[in-house]
Scaffold this motif. Structure first.
Motif, PDB file in Angstrom:
ATOM      1  N   UNK A 281      -2.922  11.509  12.162  1.00 54.70           N
ATOM      2  CA  UNK A 281      -3.043  11.129  10.751  1.00 54.70           C
ATOM      3  C   UNK A 281      -1.938  10.158  10.365  1.00 54.70           C
ATOM      4  N   UNK A 282      -0.713  10.462  10.796  1.00 54.26           N
ATOM      5  CA  UNK A 282       0.417   9.570  10.501  1.00 54.26           C
ATOM      6  C   UNK A 282       0.193   8.193  11.098  1.00 54.26           C
ATOM      7  N   UNK A 283      -0.227   8.140  12.347  1.00 54.50           N
ATOM      8  CA  UNK A 283      -0.449   6.855  13.018  1.00 54.50           C
ATOM      9  C   UNK A 283      -1.491   6.031  12.285  1.00 54.50           C
ATOM     10  N   UNK A 284      -2.580   6.643  11.875  1.00 52.93           N
ATOM     11  CA  UNK A 284      -3.652   5.919  11.187  1.00 52.93           C
ATOM     12  C   UNK A 284      -3.159   5.333   9.866  1.00 52.93           C
ATOM     13  N   UNK A 285      -2.443   6.128   9.079  1.00 55.33           N
ATOM     14  CA  UNK A 285      -1.981   5.677   7.766  1.00 55.33           C
ATOM     15  C   UNK A 285      -0.938   4.566   7.902  1.00 55.33           C
ATOM     16  N   UNK A 286       0.015   4.766   8.808  1.00 56.50           N
ATOM     17  CA  UNK A 286       1.070   3.763   8.981  1.00 56.50           C
ATOM     18  C   UNK A 286       0.479   2.433   9.435  1.00 56.50           C
ATOM     19  N   UNK A 287      -0.420   2.483  10.398  1.00 59.18           N
ATOM     20  CA  UNK A 287      -1.000   1.239  10.902  1.00 59.18           C
ATOM     21  C   UNK A 287      -1.836   0.530   9.842  1.00 59.18           C
ATOM     22  N   UNK A 288      -2.496   1.324   8.990  1.00 58.70           N
ATOM     23  CA  UNK A 288      -3.277   0.730   7.904  1.00 58.70           C
ATOM     24  C   UNK A 288      -2.360   0.014   6.907  1.00 58.70           C
ATOM     25  N   UNK A 289      -1.289   0.682   6.498  1.00 58.67           N
ATOM     26  CA  UNK A 289      -0.328   0.064   5.582  1.00 58.67           C
ATOM     27  C   UNK A 289       0.317  -1.163   6.220  1.00 58.67           C
ATOM     28  N   UNK A 290       0.682  -1.012   7.489  1.00 57.16           N
ATOM     29  CA  UNK A 290       1.347  -2.107   8.187  1.00 57.16           C
ATOM     30  C   UNK A 290       0.435  -3.331   8.248  1.00 57.16           C
ATOM     31  N   UNK A 291      -0.843  -3.104   8.494  1.00 57.95           N
ATOM     32  CA  UNK A 291      -1.794  -4.210   8.560  1.00 57.95           C
ATOM     33  C   UNK A 291      -1.920  -4.909   7.212  1.00 57.95           C
ATOM     34  N   UNK A 292      -1.950  -4.143   6.142  1.00 57.23           N
ATOM     35  CA  UNK A 292      -2.070  -4.725   4.804  1.00 57.23           C
ATOM     36  C   UNK A 292      -0.890  -5.652   4.506  1.00 57.23           C
TER      37      UNK A 292
END
Length: 763
Positions: A281-292
């Motif tokens: 869950x952490x990996x998914x959220x961080x990568x999503x924010x990072x991409x934005x």
């Protein structure tokens, strides 16, 4: 053939080193083209020779021994002409040269193509056959394509230092060669010390997605990691407290806000509740924010991707219970790593940190902001630096020119030691300018303002004599939440900025988002975001967003009256008319609510060529004009400066850019409207004389640039700058223009106070 090409490219890209890549290419190309020979010759600049580095078909013993000068043999001819040479009987060509050690006398057909990167010939790729025939167009195109792939491999090997392994074979090369890597300046200054390599123990990209066995246990694991990281951040801020102003410690509050229940924390908990294990869950959220954040055009906001990733890695480290050995810091420690973060700075014992080198990031990174506040020389974005091999080695970093020296002569080391001493004298000299006006020797006045995004920027700017804020980015409150911030939340943020700088003016740019600055809760997908729905175009299409923000700005200015509103990405008068209608509507609504505010000044940013040619019309509608030099240069030259392939074409001193800047200033003044410029050019002390002569009333820059720009202005005359401008405006090359200004400043005795020179040149 296309399938074969893809296969070769995939193999080459997975090669561990340059020699392996070369061996793969010569073997696979020979197989694909059914030839008897494939060879690679690389250009060696030290000896000015092409050297046989890999072959299939010639004698292996000739590798490293066969050498040709720049005009020698068919290989030399390919390099000189910079185009393919296709011969059916090579020995008959006047340039043919026979090398007995290769055993090539039996080969007649010859096809050689240059290996070129950014106009520089790196070597020659050759195939040969015994029978007499010309290679057909398809074969020639295939080999040209392979040479283009090989060019990228060679350039990467040069950057990482792997190509120097070949030079060890050269018995002629006995001199110790300076080795340097280029990045961008994060904080000015020179540092000489020993590298301490920082390597993270957790990898967000390698975390798989899998179902949680016990959702409650996963929630507990995440909550405990969150509490631990929050504790670490507070401790880091406390450890740096005596080196930073309290306001500069607000950078650590930004980290804490990212972990807030309304931001990252809430989204991770939601995924865990849905059945995902905590790490996934952490990996998914961080990568999503990072991409934005990473795709945003604004460099300041783009750098927040690094902060988010740092938080994610720290959380993951706790969840994985990662244990790392304590680091031994030398007295002259220079932190080196892929991503250096603010919390890493706090781990260095006081007095030992001398410099920072980060492979990723830019001058807008939080670590760069802190480094400038702490006076630590810093270089960001040093792509290709072989940092993992530098631990414990003495290195030199030049924060003025953005260079890292990993190998150097005793003479170069002594030169930089002289510069360090000069620096100390310069700091004492420039500190005396803080409270003096920015005016020329013949009393021509110009104002120096700053670009800000955090409270830390504001207070550091005041300490360096800033007279106002030329650009405050209002996007930050929108980026750290999972929804649009309320009017009250925005008002509180803006009030802090306005109050901190009062009574000096603060220019707030209205929300500048778009396809390149995507909000997680307001996604925009476009093929070409740089020319798409962004800036004023979005806020005019969504007046509910625009009105809330403008009302929040006005309410925040009550009793202070130092607000200026600036509209981004303006391309025509119609946009200004509509924006002014909404701004006046917001003003009346705020007054009706009982707030006692004055109508703020409103201005527009000129960032696109269309606005350049409507400056007079725009000036008739607003109170001030501001030039965004970074975007304007990018759009005039049609160059994405973040694209390494064309970045060297981006030049703020290009004649077309200077002509546009001159026209804007002239047209604005014809309407008696104040004109300012923000961006990198405004903070470049070399550019100060010509911007002064063009008539710009305000230069808005990073606070670190203030003292040097002021020094230049105070040590030249306005008439002298006008004479210099007249000379550069007739030049046709950005390099000539830059050199002309530098030489003029050197003759005026000013250049040495802009940049320490040392006993010899270091570049």
């Amino acid at each position: 053939m296309l399938k074969t090409l893809r296969g070769i490219v995939q193999e080459v890209n997975s090669a561990g080193d340059l020699q392996t890549a070369l061996d793969i290419i010569v073997r696979r190309v020979r197989e694909a083209m059914s030839t008897q020979v494939c060879s690679v010759y690389l250009w060696e600049p030290d000896t000015h020779e092409y050297v046989l580095m890999a072959t299939e078909g010639l004698k292996k013993s000739s590798i490293g021994r066969v050498r040709l000068s720049s005009a020698q043999g068919l290989v030399g001819l390919v390099g000189v002409r910079e185009e393919p040479i296709n011969l059916d009987d090579a020995p008959e060509h006047p340039n043919y040269q026979y090398f007995p050690e290769t055993g090539e006398e039996q080969f007649h057909s010859f096809l050689g193509v240059p290996i070129i990167h950014h106009r520089r010939v790196l070597g020659v790729l050759v195939v040969q056959q015994r029978e007499r025939r010309r290679f057909d167009e398809g074969e020639e195109a295939f080999l040209v394509t392979m040479s283009a792939q090989l060019a990228g491999v060679i350039v990467h090997a040069e950057a990482t230092g792997k190509i120097t392994e070949f030079n060890k074979r050269d018995s002629k090369s006995k001199l110790k060669k300076d080795q340097q890597f280029k990045g961008v300046s994060g904080a000015p200054g020179i540092a000489i010390g020993h590298a301490v390599v920082m390597i993270r123990s957790a990898d967000l990209d390698q975390v798989p997605s899998k179902p949680a066995n016990n959702i409650e246990a996963e929630q507990t694991l995440f909550r405990e990691a969150l509490e631990a990281v929050r504790r670490d951040i507070r401790m880091a801020g406390d450890k740096l407290a005596d080196q930073l102003r309290p306001e500069e410690q607000a950078l650590f509050d930004v980290y804490l806000n990212m972990l807030d229940d309304e931001a990252l924390g809430a989204e991770v908990r939601s995924l865990i509740a849905g059945g995902e294990w905590a790490q996934g869950a952490l990996s998914q959220v961080i990568r999503q924010y990072e991409q934005h954040f990473s795709v945003m055009d604004d460099p300041y906001l783009r750098e927040r991707a690094t902060d988010i990733r740092d938080m994610g890695i720290r959380l993951l480290e706790y969840m994985q219970s990662a244990k790392t050995a304590p680091i031994e810091y030398p007295d002259d420690a220079i932190l080196v790593g892929e991503e250096i973060t603010p919390t890493m700075l706090a781990e260095v014992p006081k007095g030992k940190l001398q410099g920072i080198v980060s492979v990723e990031g830019s001058s807008n990174s939080h670590v760069a902001i802190l480094a400038r506040a702490m006076g630590i020389p810093t270089i960001m974005g040093v792509q290709g630096l072989p940092y993992s091999r530098l631990d414990g080695k003495q290195i030199i970093i030049d924060g003025y020119r953005g260079k890292v020296f990993t190998l150097f002569s005793d003479q170069l080391l002594e030169n930089f030691r002289e510069i360090v001493e000069e620096e100390k004298e310069l700091v004492r000299e420039l500190d005396t300018l803080k409270n003096l006006p920015c005016e020329t020797k013949d009393n021509h006045r110009i104002k120096l303002w700053v670009n800000t995004g955090l409270m830390a920027d504001v207070f550091r700017s005041l300490d360096r004599g800033a007279e106002g804020v030329g650009l405050y980015r209002t996007e930050v409150p929108f980026m750290i939440k999972d929804r649009f911030p309320t009017e009250k939340e925005q008002m509180q943020t803006y009030r802090e900025q306005l109050k901190a700088f009062a009574p000096s003016p603060v220019t707030m740019r209205t929300l500048d988002i778009g396809g390149d600055k995507e909000l997680s809760y307001f996604p925009i997908k476009e093929d070409n975001p740089f020319l798409g729905w962004r800036g004023i175009r979005i806020t005019l299409d969504h007046p509910e967003i625009f009105l809330v923000q403008v009302r929040a700005m006005m309410k925040a200015s009550e009793g202070l009256n130092n607000l200026r509103i600036m509209l981004p990405m303006i391309t025509g008068t119609g946009e200004v008319e509509e924006a002014m209608r909404l701004i006046h509507r917001a003003y009346y609504e705020v007054c009706e609510e009982g707030f006692h505010v004055v109508m703020p000044e409103v201005g527009v940013m000129i960032e696109v060529p269309a606005a350049v040619y409507q400056t007079r019309e725009l000036a008739q509608m607003v109170d001030f004009i501001s030039v965004g030099s970074n975007d304007l240069t990018q759009y005039i030259l049609a160059v994405d400066r973040n694209n390494a392939r064309v970045a060297d074409l981006y030049h703020s001193y290009h004649p077309a850019v200077l002509q546009a800047l001159k026209k804007i200033a002239d047209d604005a003044h014809m309407e008696s409207v104040q004109v300012s410029i923000c961006g990198e050019l405004a903070g470049d002390p070399i550019a100060a004389p010509i911007l002064l002569a063009m008539g710009y009333d305000i230069l808005s820059m990073n606070s670190a640039s203030l003292p040097k720009v002021k020094y230049v202005v105070r040590n030249i005359s306005y008439s002298w700058s006008q004479e210099l401008l007249a000379r550069v405006m007739i030049a046709d090359s950005p390099e000539v223009i830059h050199s002309t200004i530098e030489l003029a400043l050197e003759d005026a005795g000013v250049l040495s106070f802009i940049r320490p020179q040392g006993g010899r040149k270091t570049s």
